[in-house]
Write a protein that holds these residues in place. Structure first.
Motif, short mmCIF file in Angstrom:
data_model
loop_
_atom_site.label_atom_id
_atom_site.label_comp_id
_atom_site.label_asym_id
_atom_site.label_seq_id
_atom_site.Cartn_x
_atom_site.Cartn_y
_atom_site.Cartn_z
N GLY A 90 -23.19 -20.09 14.40
CA GLY A 90 -23.91 -20.21 13.95
C GLY A 90 -25.63 -20.36 14.00
O GLY A 90 -26.56 -21.24 14.89
N THR A 91 -26.12 -19.20 14.20
CA THR A 91 -27.57 -18.72 14.72
C THR A 91 -28.25 -18.72 13.46
O THR A 91 -29.61 -19.56 14.03
N GLY A 92 -27.92 -19.27 12.29
CA GLY A 92 -29.14 -20.17 11.65
C GLY A 92 -30.77 -18.76 11.18
O GLY A 92 -31.10 -18.04 11.96
N SER A 93 -31.48 -19.97 11.98
CA SER A 93 -32.58 -19.09 11.73
C SER A 93 -32.83 -18.36 13.18
O SER A 93 -33.69 -17.15 13.49
N GLY A 94 -31.85 -18.62 14.21
CA GLY A 94 -32.21 -18.05 15.48
C GLY A 94 -33.17 -19.17 15.94
O GLY A 94 -33.65 -18.53 17.38
N TYR A 95 -33.53 -20.32 15.56
CA TYR A 95 -34.80 -20.81 16.59
C TYR A 95 -33.55 -21.89 18.00
O TYR A 95 -33.90 -21.41 19.34
N GLN A 96 -32.72 -22.08 17.60
CA GLN A 96 -31.81 -22.53 19.32
C GLN A 96 -31.13 -21.67 19.73
O GLN A 96 -31.83 -21.86 20.83
N THR A 97 -31.02 -20.58 19.30
CA THR A 97 -31.01 -18.90 20.42
C THR A 97 -31.79 -18.63 21.17
O THR A 97 -31.95 -18.99 21.92
N ALA A 98 -33.16 -18.54 20.36
CA ALA A 98 -34.49 -18.02 20.70
C ALA A 98 -34.25 -19.50 22.93
O ALA A 98 -35.56 -19.36 23.07
N VAL A 99 -34.09 -20.91 22.21
CA VAL A 99 -34.53 -21.53 23.37
C VAL A 99 -32.83 -21.46 24.12
O VAL A 99 -34.05 -22.18 25.13
N LEU A 100 -32.44 -21.38 23.83
CA LEU A 100 -31.40 -21.14 24.35
C LEU A 100 -31.18 -19.72 25.50
O LEU A 100 -31.20 -19.48 26.84
N THR A 109 -24.43 -14.82 19.91
CA THR A 109 -24.23 -16.04 19.02
C THR A 109 -24.01 -15.52 17.21
O THR A 109 -24.23 -14.37 16.72
N ILE A 110 -23.20 -15.87 16.45
CA ILE A 110 -21.84 -15.79 15.44
C ILE A 110 -23.20 -16.20 14.22
O ILE A 110 -23.38 -17.76 14.07
N GLU A 111 -23.76 -15.75 13.24
CA GLU A 111 -23.57 -16.14 11.81
C GLU A 111 -22.20 -15.66 10.83
O GLU A 111 -22.57 -14.80 10.99
N ARG A 112 -22.67 -16.98 10.09
CA ARG A 112 -21.45 -16.27 8.96
C ARG A 112 -22.12 -15.81 7.66
O ARG A 112 -21.90 -14.92 6.62
N HIS A 113 -23.43 -15.71 7.78
CA HIS A 113 -24.08 -15.32 6.59
C HIS A 113 -25.44 -14.74 6.74
O HIS A 113 -26.86 -14.54 7.78
N GLN A 114 -25.26 -13.72 6.29
CA GLN A 114 -26.15 -12.02 7.09
C GLN A 114 -27.55 -11.86 6.77
O GLN A 114 -27.79 -10.96 7.75
N ALA A 115 -27.53 -12.05 5.87
CA ALA A 115 -28.75 -11.97 5.06
C ALA A 115 -29.83 -13.30 6.37
O ALA A 115 -30.76 -13.45 6.50
N LEU A 116 -29.35 -14.06 7.07
CA LEU A 116 -29.91 -15.12 7.70
C LEU A 116 -29.92 -14.13 9.09
O LEU A 116 -31.09 -14.83 10.52
N LEU A 117 -29.29 -13.93 8.99
CA LEU A 117 -29.02 -13.34 10.79
C LEU A 117 -29.96 -11.93 10.82
O LEU A 117 -30.35 -12.04 11.76
#
Length: 228
Positions: A90-100, A109-117
């Motif tokens: 769940g990438t979402g906005s990418g905020y948690q990814t950027a913290v990690l 990181t995997i996201e099912r909504h291509q626009a969000l990714l």
């Protein structure tokens, strides 16, 4: 943080970090990572004035950027080090990814909504997060090719612990995931893979959007990209 990401120096960012400390977040590595991620770049323009508030915010497609306290709790519970390979569901906005990213060796990181990714990938590139690899796909299936993972973080709630994801953990690995019904009680759970199997512990009550199997209708061609 990998690359040349700038550090937010605004008073609102500093106030948020102090609020997290008062709330009991004691992991200074996590706090330092969150202090360096410009959360205002991860929220829609309509909510920029609330970017540094300790609240979840909508990002479209029925998804949210998590409350900073929850991000801090989940990241600290993951016990991640710079030697770890991390899978995020769940990438979402990418905020948690950027913290990690500054805390580990690599994030997948995997996201099912291509626009969000697509938007998240642009943010990763702007922040020069060189250790993030993203993928459009069904997060419930995980990412078997680069497995096993030292750490797995799930950012949506499954009705029960996702066994498919547990099996992608390396020996000694840790998974942190919210578990529970969409409109019922949800609990943040930590899973450790031991020689005997899987050991689970409940951490704290939370509220997340549901972990959904499959992809939205009529998705575009799957995209995989490593930020540069």
């Amino acid at each position: 943080m990998t690359g040349g990401a700038r550090s937010p120096s605004s008073a609102p960012a500093a106030r948020l970090i102090e609020e997290l400390r008062r709330a009991g977040i004691a992991d200074e590595r996590v706090l330092a990572a969150m202090a360096r991620v410009p959360r205002d770049q991860f929220v829609p323009a309509a909510f920029v004035d609330h970017a540094w508030d300790n609240v979840a915010l909508p990002i479209g497609h029925g998804q949210t950027i998590s409350q900073p306290l929850v991000v801090a709790l989940m990241t600290a519970a993951l016990e991640v080090t710079d030697r770890h390979k991390v899978l995020e569901i769940g990438t979402g906005s990418g905020y948690q990814t950027a913290v990690l990213a500054p805390l580990c060796r690599r994030v997948f990181t995997i996201e099912r909504h291509q626009a969000l990714l697509h938007e998240a990938n642009k943010r990763f590139a702007a922040l020069r997060l060189g250790n993030v690899t993203s993928r459009f796909g069904d997060g419930t299936k995980g990412w078997p090719e680069p497995a096993p993972f030292d750490r797995i973080l799930v950012t949506a709630a499954a009705a029960k612990l996702p066994v498919t994801l547990q099996e992608l953990l390396a020996p000694g690995g840790v998974m942190v995931a919210p578990v529970g019904a969409e409109k019922g009680k949800q609990m943040l759970v930590r899973v450790r893979r031991t020689d005997e199997g899987f050991k689970t512990e409940d951490l704290v009550a939370v509220r997340f959007v549901p972990l959904v199997e499959g992809l939205p209708r009529n998705p575009r061609r799957p995209v995989e990209a490593a930020s540069t």
